[in-house]
Design a protein around this motif. Structure first.
Motif, PDB file in Angstrom:
ATOM      1  N   ALA A   1       0.826  -1.207   0.000  1.00 27.36           N
ATOM      2  CA  ALA A   1       0.000   0.000   0.000  1.00 27.36           C
ATOM      3  C   ALA A   1       0.859   1.255   0.000  1.00 27.36           C
ATOM      4  CB  ALA A   1      -0.928  -0.008   1.210  1.00 27.36           C
ATOM      5  N   LEU A   2       1.871   1.308   0.856  1.00 23.46           N
ATOM      6  CA  LEU A   2       2.724   2.487   0.946  1.00 23.46           C
ATOM      7  C   LEU A   2       3.572   2.664  -0.302  1.00 23.46           C
ATOM      8  CD1 LEU A   2       3.857   2.201   4.681  1.00 23.46           C
ATOM      9  CD2 LEU A   2       2.061   3.668   3.717  1.00 23.46           C
ATOM     10  N   GLU A   3       4.077   1.579  -0.851  1.00 17.05           N
ATOM     11  CA  GLU A   3       4.913   1.662  -2.055  1.00 17.05           C
ATOM     12  C   GLU A   3       4.112   2.157  -3.255  1.00 17.05           C
ATOM     13  OE1 GLU A   3       7.806  -1.232  -4.789  1.00 17.05           O
ATOM     14  OE2 GLU A   3       7.451  -1.677  -2.668  1.00 17.05           O
ATOM     15  N   CYS A   4       2.813   1.908  -3.250  1.00  7.81           N
ATOM     16  CA  CYS A   4       1.968   2.303  -4.373  1.00  7.81           C
ATOM     17  C   CYS A   4       1.290   3.659  -4.162  1.00  7.81           C
ATOM     18  CB  CYS A   4       0.914   1.234  -4.638  1.00  7.81           C
ATOM     19  SG  CYS A   4       1.607  -0.345  -5.165  1.00  7.81           S
ATOM     20  N   GLY A   5       1.616   4.339  -3.063  1.00  2.73           N
ATOM     21  CA  GLY A   5       1.118   5.688  -2.869  1.00  2.73           C
ATOM     22  C   GLY A   5      -0.166   5.813  -2.090  1.00  2.73           C
ATOM     23  N   PHE A   6      -0.609   4.737  -1.424  1.00  5.77           N
ATOM     24  CA  PHE A   6      -1.803   4.805  -0.587  1.00  5.77           C
ATOM     25  C   PHE A   6      -1.400   5.108   0.850  1.00  5.77           C
ATOM     26  CE2 PHE A   6      -2.755   1.920  -4.126  1.00  5.77           C
ATOM     27  CZ  PHE A   6      -3.839   2.578  -4.681  1.00  5.77           C
ATOM     28  N   SER A   7      -2.309   5.767   1.581  1.00  3.83           N
ATOM     29  CA  SER A   7      -1.958   6.204   2.927  1.00  3.83           C
ATOM     30  C   SER A   7      -1.834   5.037   3.896  1.00  3.83           C
ATOM     31  CB  SER A   7      -3.002   7.193   3.441  1.00  3.83           C
ATOM     32  OG  SER A   7      -4.299   6.621   3.430  1.00  3.83           O
ATOM     33  N   ASP A   8      -2.627   3.977   3.701  1.00  2.96           N
ATOM     34  CA  ASP A   8      -2.557   2.803   4.566  1.00  2.96           C
ATOM     35  C   ASP A   8      -3.256   1.634   3.871  1.00  2.96           C
ATOM     36  OD1 ASP A   8      -5.332   3.247   4.886  1.00  2.96           O
ATOM     37  OD2 ASP A   8      -5.008   4.409   6.705  1.00  2.96           O
ATOM     38  N   GLN A   9      -3.305   0.502   4.519  1.00  7.96           N
ATOM     39  CA  GLN A   9      -3.877  -0.693   3.905  1.00  7.96           C
ATOM     40  C   GLN A   9      -5.379  -0.524   3.635  1.00  7.96           C
ATOM     41  OE1 GLN A   9      -2.853  -4.394   5.829  1.00  7.96           O
ATOM     42  NE2 GLN A   9      -4.612  -5.469   4.967  1.00  7.96           N
ATOM     43  N   SER A  10      -6.075   0.165   4.529  1.00  8.53           N
ATOM     44  CA  SER A  10      -7.514   0.365   4.353  1.00  8.53           C
ATOM     45  C   SER A  10      -7.803   1.193   3.105  1.00  8.53           C
ATOM     46  CB  SER A  10      -8.104   1.030   5.590  1.00  8.53           C
ATOM     47  OG  SER A  10      -9.464   1.300   5.421  1.00  8.53           O
ATOM     48  N   HIS A  11      -7.043   2.273   2.937  1.00  5.79           N
ATOM     49  CA  HIS A  11      -7.191   3.126   1.748  1.00  5.79           C
ATOM     50  C   HIS A  11      -6.878   2.318   0.488  1.00  5.79           C
ATOM     51  CE1 HIS A  11      -5.603   6.831  -0.636  1.00  5.79           C
ATOM     52  NE2 HIS A  11      -6.857   6.553  -0.970  1.00  5.79           N
ATOM     53  N   PHE A  12      -5.816   1.551   0.528  1.00  9.18           N
ATOM     54  CA  PHE A  12      -5.423   0.704  -0.593  1.00  9.18           C
ATOM     55  C   PHE A  12      -6.543  -0.266  -0.966  1.00  9.18           C
ATOM     56  CE2 PHE A  12      -3.208  -3.539  -1.337  1.00  9.18           C
ATOM     57  CZ  PHE A  12      -3.162  -3.388  -2.716  1.00  9.18           C
ATOM     58  N   SER A  13      -7.127  -0.917   0.019  1.00 11.74           N
ATOM     59  CA  SER A  13      -8.171  -1.913  -0.242  1.00 11.74           C
ATOM     60  C   SER A  13      -9.399  -1.280  -0.874  1.00 11.74           C
ATOM     61  CB  SER A  13      -8.554  -2.634   1.052  1.00 11.74           C
ATOM     62  OG  SER A  13      -7.450  -3.379   1.557  1.00 11.74           O
ATOM     63  N   ARG A  14      -9.772  -0.081  -0.406  1.00 14.16           N
ATOM     64  CA  ARG A  14     -10.954   0.571  -0.958  1.00 14.16           C
ATOM     65  C   ARG A  14     -10.763   0.964  -2.416  1.00 14.16           C
ATOM     66  NH1 ARG A  14     -11.350   2.692   4.230  1.00 14.16           N
ATOM     67  NH2 ARG A  14     -10.277   4.604   3.701  1.00 14.16           N
ATOM     68  N   VAL A  15      -9.616   1.566  -2.726  1.00 10.44           N
ATOM     69  CA  VAL A  15      -9.367   1.969  -4.115  1.00 10.44           C
ATOM     70  C   VAL A  15      -9.220   0.740  -5.004  1.00 10.44           C
ATOM     71  CG1 VAL A  15      -7.768   3.177  -5.642  1.00 10.44           C
ATOM     72  CG2 VAL A  15      -8.320   4.148  -3.404  1.00 10.44           C
ATOM     73  N   PHE A  16      -8.535  -0.287  -4.517  1.00 12.21           N
ATOM     74  CA  PHE A  16      -8.359  -1.515  -5.281  1.00 12.21           C
ATOM     75  C   PHE A  16      -9.728  -2.089  -5.653  1.00 12.21           C
ATOM     76  CE2 PHE A  16      -7.438  -5.855  -6.277  1.00 12.21           C
ATOM     77  CZ  PHE A  16      -6.122  -5.902  -6.703  1.00 12.21           C
ATOM     78  N   LYS A  17     -10.644  -2.132  -4.692  1.00 14.11           N
ATOM     79  CA  LYS A  17     -11.974  -2.697  -4.936  1.00 14.11           C
ATOM     80  C   LYS A  17     -12.760  -1.845  -5.923  1.00 14.11           C
ATOM     81  CE  LYS A  17     -16.032  -4.571  -2.584  1.00 14.11           C
ATOM     82  NZ  LYS A  17     -16.661  -4.848  -1.274  1.00 14.11           N
ATOM     83  N   GLN A  18     -12.600  -0.526  -5.852  1.00  9.43           N
ATOM     84  CA  GLN A  18     -13.291   0.353  -6.799  1.00  9.43           C
ATOM     85  C   GLN A  18     -12.867   0.061  -8.234  1.00  9.43           C
ATOM     86  OE1 GLN A  18     -12.341   4.296  -5.460  1.00  9.43           O
ATOM     87  NE2 GLN A  18     -13.635   4.160  -3.627  1.00  9.43           N
ATOM     88  N   ILE A  19     -11.584  -0.236  -8.424  1.00 11.64           N
ATOM     89  CA  ILE A  19     -11.063  -0.426  -9.782  1.00 11.64           C
ATOM     90  C   ILE A  19     -11.192  -1.870 -10.250  1.00 11.64           C
ATOM     91  CG2 ILE A  19      -8.931  -0.366 -11.158  1.00 11.64           C
ATOM     92  CD1 ILE A  19      -8.156   2.154  -9.609  1.00 11.64           C
ATOM     93  N   LYS A  20     -10.941  -2.826  -9.366  1.00 12.24           N
ATOM     94  CA  LYS A  20     -10.946  -4.236  -9.761  1.00 12.24           C
ATOM     95  C   LYS A  20     -12.261  -4.951  -9.444  1.00 12.24           C
ATOM     96  CE  LYS A  20      -6.763  -4.575 -11.424  1.00 12.24           C
ATOM     97  NZ  LYS A  20      -6.546  -4.904 -12.862  1.00 12.24           N
ATOM     98  N   GLY A  21     -13.130  -4.309  -8.677  1.00 10.27           N
ATOM     99  CA  GLY A  21     -14.400  -4.938  -8.345  1.00 10.27           C
ATOM    100  C   GLY A  21     -14.330  -5.903  -7.181  1.00 10.27           C
ATOM    101  N   MET A  22     -13.185  -6.040  -6.564  1.00 11.46           N
ATOM    102  CA  MET A  22     -12.986  -6.901  -5.393  1.00 11.46           C
ATOM    103  C   MET A  22     -11.748  -6.438  -4.650  1.00 11.46           C
ATOM    104  SD  MET A  22     -11.528 -10.340  -7.301  1.00 11.46           S
ATOM    105  CE  MET A  22     -12.741 -10.218  -8.631  1.00 11.46           C
ATOM    106  N   GLY A  23     -11.623  -6.811  -3.391  1.00  6.02           N
ATOM    107  CA  GLY A  23     -10.461  -6.437  -2.611  1.00  6.02           C
ATOM    108  C   GLY A  23      -9.222  -7.191  -3.051  1.00  6.02           C
ATOM    109  N   PRO A  24      -8.042  -6.753  -2.617  1.00  5.66           N
ATOM    110  CA  PRO A  24      -6.791  -7.408  -3.030  1.00  5.66           C
ATOM    111  C   PRO A  24      -6.705  -8.866  -2.604  1.00  5.66           C
ATOM    112  CG  PRO A  24      -6.380  -5.717  -1.359  1.00  5.66           C
ATOM    113  CD  PRO A  24      -7.783  -5.543  -1.804  1.00  5.66           C
TER     114      PRO A  24
END
Length: 277
Positions: free
Chosen positions: A246-269
């Motif tokens: 999450a941090l390496e990809c520019g997200f503030s934390d794992q929760s933020h990463f999971s939400r954006v990932f789900k928005q784009i991929k339709g499911m969590g990481p």
């Protein structure tokens, strides 16, 4: 752009008004700026003075918007609880951003009560950041929404002409390459629209329009897609945990990463990993 425009959420609960003494009359500081206030709930009663003249005594409905010129002397008295979003636009910012949009304007038309669905929806897109989740928000996204908000206000209340549509206005080949390389090499950082646009020698407004024509997506949406694609590669390698990715990809934390990932991929990481070959 967020440094150019002050945007805050203000609220007062009923308990703050329970004293038998009347609420104080507040002097609003005089500034060379315009204030835009949108009500997030019914504001049952307040009073507003311009100089010594009472110009409003009553309420505002949920969704109502007001625009005031802060060069004038304003005073207010809050007589009921309220919840609103306040946007403050310095006149210098109005002039600068309207220049980027094609023609300079010097201010906005004042209104006391109006309903503007465009402003309403743009402000609601920014509410997560105003509610204390600034670290959970994409800076380029906030810049883009703020610029869209300014453009709408300038056109509807400032007399700036609406830009004509059309399929032109793409970035030059070298600008496309430079923007792409710069964004990809800074995925872990909180980029701003201004710094990306400067790589191409363009204003923020021109760059945002030309980028969308060139790549088919606004800069913030393209950037989020690239961050998620990088995350997918790192997940496949299986060498790093979710927080590190999450941090390496520019997200503030794992929760933020999971939400954006789900928005784009339709499911969590985690679900995506289980379904990946």
């Amino acid at each position: 752009m967020q440094d150019d425009i002050a945007l805050v959420r203000a609220a007062q609960a009923p308990s703050a008004l329970s004293s038998p003494a009347p609420p104080p009359v507040i002097d609003i500081p005089t500034e060379d700026a315009f204030s835009v206030i949108v009500q997030l709930q019914d504001f049952r009663h307040h009073k507003l003075w311009r100089g010594q003249r009472l110009v409003h005594s009553g309420g505002h409905r949920h969704g109502d918007m007001a625009i005031t010129d802060l060069r004038e002397q304003w005073r207010c008295q809050h007589l009921s609880d309220y919840d609103n979003v306040r946007l403050q636009l310095p006149r210098a910012t109005i002039e600068q951003l309207s220049d980027e949009g094609g023609r300079r304007i010097g201010g906005l038309r004042q209104v006391q009560t109006i309903r503007d669905p465009v402003v309403w929806h743009l402000l609601h897109a920014m509410l997560p950041a105003l509610n204390g989740a600034a670290n959970d928000s994409d800076t380029v996204f906030l810049d883009t929404v703020t610029m869209a908000l300014h453009t709408h206000l300038a056109q509807r209340y400032g007399g700036q002409p609406v830009a004509r549509g059309g399929g032109g206005g793409r970035l030059a080949s070298w600008q496309q390459l430079r923007a792409r390389e710069y964004m990809l090499s800074h995925l872990s950082q909180r980029l701003t629209l201004a710094e990306i646009a400067s790589q191409c020698g363009l204003s923020r407004a021109h760059f945002a329009r030309a980028f969308k024509h060139s790549f088919g997506l606004p800069p913030h949406a393209w950037l989020q897609q690239q961050r998620v694609e990088l995350a997918c590669r790192l997940l496949r390698e299986g060498e790093k945990g979710m927080t590190a990715i999450a941090l390496e990809c520019g997200f503030s934390d794992q929760s933020h990463f999971s939400r954006v990932f789900k928005q784009i991929k339709g499911m969590g990481p985690a679900a995506w990993m289980r379904m990946s070959p």
